[in-house]
Design a protein around this motif. Structure first.
Motif, mmCIF file in Angstrom:
data_model
loop_
_atom_site.group_PDB
_atom_site.id
_atom_site.type_symbol
_atom_site.label_atom_id
_atom_site.label_comp_id
_atom_site.label_asym_id
_atom_site.label_seq_id
_atom_site.Cartn_x
_atom_site.Cartn_y
_atom_site.Cartn_z
ATOM 1 N N LEU A 1 0.851 -1.177 0.000
ATOM 2 C CA LEU A 1 0.000 0.000 0.000
ATOM 3 C C LEU A 1 0.890 1.231 0.000
ATOM 4 N N TRP A 2 0.511 2.234 -0.786
ATOM 5 C CA TRP A 2 1.165 3.525 -0.791
ATOM 6 C C TRP A 2 0.112 4.556 -0.440
ATOM 7 N N VAL A 3 0.471 5.504 0.421
ATOM 8 C CA VAL A 3 -0.453 6.558 0.827
ATOM 9 C C VAL A 3 0.261 7.901 0.708
ATOM 10 N N GLY A 4 -0.360 8.831 0.006
ATOM 11 C CA GLY A 4 0.160 10.186 -0.120
ATOM 12 C C GLY A 4 -0.892 11.179 0.339
ATOM 13 N N SER A 5 -0.453 12.385 0.659
ATOM 14 C CA SER A 5 -1.391 13.357 1.206
ATOM 15 C C SER A 5 -1.007 14.765 0.778
ATOM 16 N N GLU A 6 -2.028 15.571 0.482
ATOM 17 C CA GLU A 6 -1.825 16.981 0.146
ATOM 18 C C GLU A 6 -3.112 17.745 0.444
ATOM 19 N N VAL A 7 -3.013 19.047 0.469
ATOM 20 C CA VAL A 7 -4.201 19.884 0.634
ATOM 21 C C VAL A 7 -4.561 20.439 -0.741
ATOM 22 N N PHE A 8 -5.835 20.311 -1.092
ATOM 23 C CA PHE A 8 -6.334 20.813 -2.370
ATOM 24 C C PHE A 8 -7.670 21.492 -2.135
ATOM 25 N N ASN A 9 -7.755 22.752 -2.482
ATOM 26 C CA ASN A 9 -9.010 23.493 -2.386
ATOM 27 C C ASN A 9 -9.588 23.468 -0.964
ATOM 28 N N GLY A 10 -8.727 23.460 0.033
ATOM 29 C CA GLY A 10 -9.168 23.459 1.425
ATOM 30 C C GLY A 10 -9.471 22.086 2.004
ATOM 31 N N VAL B 1 -2.994 3.860 -2.954
ATOM 32 C CA VAL B 1 -2.691 3.008 -4.095
ATOM 33 C C VAL B 1 -2.304 1.630 -3.577
ATOM 34 N N GLY B 2 -2.945 0.595 -4.120
ATOM 35 C CA GLY B 2 -2.616 -0.780 -3.744
ATOM 36 C C GLY B 2 -3.818 -1.516 -3.198
ATOM 37 N N GLU B 3 -3.550 -2.435 -2.294
ATOM 38 C CA GLU B 3 -4.595 -3.273 -1.706
ATOM 39 C C GLU B 3 -4.883 -2.822 -0.283
ATOM 40 N N LEU B 4 -6.150 -2.611 0.000
ATOM 41 C CA LEU B 4 -6.583 -2.166 1.316
ATOM 42 C C LEU B 4 -7.256 -3.337 2.005
ATOM 43 N N ASP B 5 -6.492 -4.024 2.855
ATOM 44 C CA ASP B 5 -6.987 -5.227 3.525
ATOM 45 C C ASP B 5 -6.539 -5.234 4.978
ATOM 46 N N PHE B 6 -6.743 -6.349 5.645
ATOM 47 C CA PHE B 6 -6.433 -6.473 7.071
ATOM 48 C C PHE B 6 -4.990 -6.082 7.379
ATOM 49 N N ASP B 7 -4.062 -6.430 6.493
ATOM 50 C CA ASP B 7 -2.644 -6.153 6.727
ATOM 51 C C ASP B 7 -2.269 -4.700 6.475
ATOM 52 N N THR B 8 -2.955 -4.016 5.569
ATOM 53 C CA THR B 8 -2.567 -2.658 5.193
ATOM 54 C C THR B 8 -3.436 -1.563 5.817
ATOM 55 N N VAL B 9 -4.591 -1.919 6.363
ATOM 56 C CA VAL B 9 -5.466 -0.932 6.989
ATOM 57 C C VAL B 9 -4.751 -0.157 8.107
ATOM 58 N N PRO B 10 -3.930 -0.807 8.947
ATOM 59 C CA PRO B 10 -3.249 -0.032 9.992
ATOM 60 C C PRO B 10 -2.372 1.094 9.439
ATOM 61 N N MET B 11 -1.753 0.868 8.301
ATOM 62 C CA MET B 11 -0.920 1.904 7.684
ATOM 63 C C MET B 11 -1.769 3.115 7.286
ATOM 64 N N LEU B 12 -2.908 2.861 6.654
ATOM 65 C CA LEU B 12 -3.793 3.960 6.277
ATOM 66 C C LEU B 12 -4.374 4.634 7.517
ATOM 67 N N ALA B 13 -4.742 3.859 8.516
ATOM 68 C CA ALA B 13 -5.298 4.427 9.750
ATOM 69 C C ALA B 13 -4.293 5.377 10.398
ATOM 70 N N THR B 14 -3.038 4.975 10.448
ATOM 71 C CA THR B 14 -1.995 5.824 11.023
ATOM 72 C C THR B 14 -1.849 7.103 10.224
ATOM 73 N N ARG B 15 -1.845 6.978 8.923
ATOM 74 C CA ARG B 15 -1.695 8.158 8.057
ATOM 75 C C ARG B 15 -2.876 9.109 8.222
ATOM 76 N N LEU B 16 -4.082 8.578 8.336
ATOM 77 C CA LEU B 16 -5.247 9.433 8.556
ATOM 78 C C LEU B 16 -5.137 10.160 9.890
ATOM 79 N N GLU B 17 -4.706 9.466 10.920
ATOM 80 C CA GLU B 17 -4.524 10.084 12.237
ATOM 81 C C GLU B 17 -3.529 11.242 12.165
ATOM 82 N N GLU B 18 -2.452 11.049 11.397
ATOM 83 C CA GLU B 18 -1.406 12.064 11.276
ATOM 84 C C GLU B 18 -1.830 13.245 10.412
#
Length: 108
Positions: A3-12, A19-36
């Motif tokens: 899983l790859w996760v990128g982040s930017e601000v666009f239009n507020g 990008v990739g597969e969002l499953d039991f193994d990769t959800v924690p990575m996205l969850a951490t990124r959302l928290e940050e």
């Protein structure tokens, strides 16, 4: 695939691209990124690059939908592929999640 996760601000809006597969193994990575990265109440989750999603991924989306709504904000889902839309339909969340065709639409 991972899983790859990128982040930017666009239009507020905080746009988190996944990008990739969002499953039991990769959800924690996205969850951490959302928290940050999602410190405000307005976020777009660009799923255009997600090739596979399980119920674990869906549960995370629903959790963040609830969390941001409680803050008076919103989570919008942008550009999900057909297999992700099928999962949304099977789980009967199509009318719960705010799904847009493109990131630009979601940030409008």
């Amino acid at each position: 695939m991972g899983l790859w996760v990128g982040s930017e601000v666009f239009n507020g809006w905080r746009v988190v691209a996944v990008v990739g597969e969002l499953d039991f193994d990769t959800v924690p990575m996205l969850a951490t990124r959302l928290e940050e990265d999602v410190t405000g109440g307005w976020a777009v989750l660009d799923l255009g690059g997600v090739t596979f999603m399980t119920s674990a991924g869906l549960a995370l989306l629903l959790e963040w939908h609830r969390r941001l709504a409680e803050k008076g904000g919103a989570l919008r889902i942008a550009a999900p592929q057909a297999q992700v839309l099928r999962l949304f339909a099977l789980a009967d969340v199509v009318h719960v999640l705010d799904v847009r065709g493109t990131t630009q639409e979601a940030c409008g």
